[in-house]
Design an enzyme around this catalytic site. Structure first.
Site, short mmCIF file in Angstrom:
data_model
loop_
_atom_site.label_atom_id
_atom_site.label_comp_id
_atom_site.label_asym_id
_atom_site.label_seq_id
_atom_site.Cartn_x
_atom_site.Cartn_y
_atom_site.Cartn_z
N HIS A 136 -1.38 -2.86 4.47
CA HIS A 136 -0.36 -2.77 5.52
C HIS A 136 -0.38 -1.35 6.09
O HIS A 136 -0.85 -0.41 5.43
CB HIS A 136 1.03 -3.07 4.95
CG HIS A 136 1.21 -4.50 4.55
ND1 HIS A 136 2.46 -5.04 4.37
CD2 HIS A 136 0.33 -5.50 4.31
CE1 HIS A 136 2.34 -6.31 4.02
NE2 HIS A 136 1.05 -6.61 3.98
N GLU B 165 1.83 0.93 6.48
CA GLU B 165 2.51 1.94 5.67
C GLU B 165 1.67 2.33 4.45
O GLU B 165 1.59 3.50 4.10
CB GLU B 165 3.89 1.44 5.21
CG GLU B 165 4.84 1.16 6.34
CD GLU B 165 4.79 -0.27 6.88
OE1 GLU B 165 5.77 -0.67 7.53
OE2 GLU B 165 3.79 -0.98 6.66
N CYS C 249 8.04 -4.11 4.67
CA CYS C 249 8.14 -5.26 3.77
C CYS C 249 8.47 -4.75 2.37
O CYS C 249 8.42 -3.55 2.11
CB CYS C 249 6.82 -6.03 3.78
SG CYS C 249 5.49 -5.23 2.83
N CYS D 170 5.68 -2.51 0.87
CA CYS D 170 5.60 -1.19 1.50
C CYS D 170 6.80 -0.33 1.13
O CYS D 170 6.65 0.87 0.88
CB CYS D 170 5.49 -1.33 3.02
SG CYS D 170 3.90 -2.04 3.52
#
Length: 150
Positions: free
Chosen positions: A51, A53, A81, A84
């Site tokens: 992801h 991040e 999320c 993350c």
């Protein structure tokens, strides 16, 4: 718009338009300067943990030579999320600024509702298997004088 948030948003747009990745971007900032950048690479790298991040945190930690990002802030194009958010907390980032909401993400097919529900209902398919040897690593770690504390 905030300059740092604008960069995170630009990364998210560029990622979709030019690289074929998911619509997420992030930057890590310290002392008024962008220190690291990241964009979603899940489908590019075939890595469900890639992801924006996480990619950004990995880039910052490698550049800094440390897993501790205290004193840094993150600007991300979307509410993080659960994975993350956990990584952000483990990295000890000071503040998280976000633009799109988790509802915005759900509206385009990126819903974490099932993860949130699993956490709330404590229905995480976690099954404990007894193994007397497993605790050995913890005992060794606890007594190791040369360990790097988290």
């Amino acid at each position: 718009m905030n300059t740092f948030m604008q960069k995170a948003v630009e990364l998210s747009i560029e990622n979709v338009e030019k690289k074929g990745g998911g619509p997420f971007g992030a930057v890590i900032v310290k002392n008024g300067q962008i220190f690291a950048e990241g964009a979603n690479k899940v489908t590019i790298n075939m890595d469900p943990t890639a992801h924006a991040e996480i990619v950004c945190i990995r880039n910052a930690c490698e550049k800094l030579g440390s897993f501790n990002l205290s004193g840094f802030d993150m600007y991300t194009s979307c509410f993080p999320c659960p994975m993350c958010y956990g990584a952000i907390k483990w990295a000890r980032l000071d503040n998280i600024y976000y633009a799109n909401t988790k509802e915005d993400a759900a509206n385009i097919g990126f819903s974490d509702l099932d993860i949130y529900q699993s956490i709330i209902e404590n229905n995480q398919n976690l099954i404990k298997i007894d193994n007397q040897d497993a605790i050995k690593a913890f005992k060794i770690w606890k007594n190791k004088e040369t360990k790097t504390e988290y």
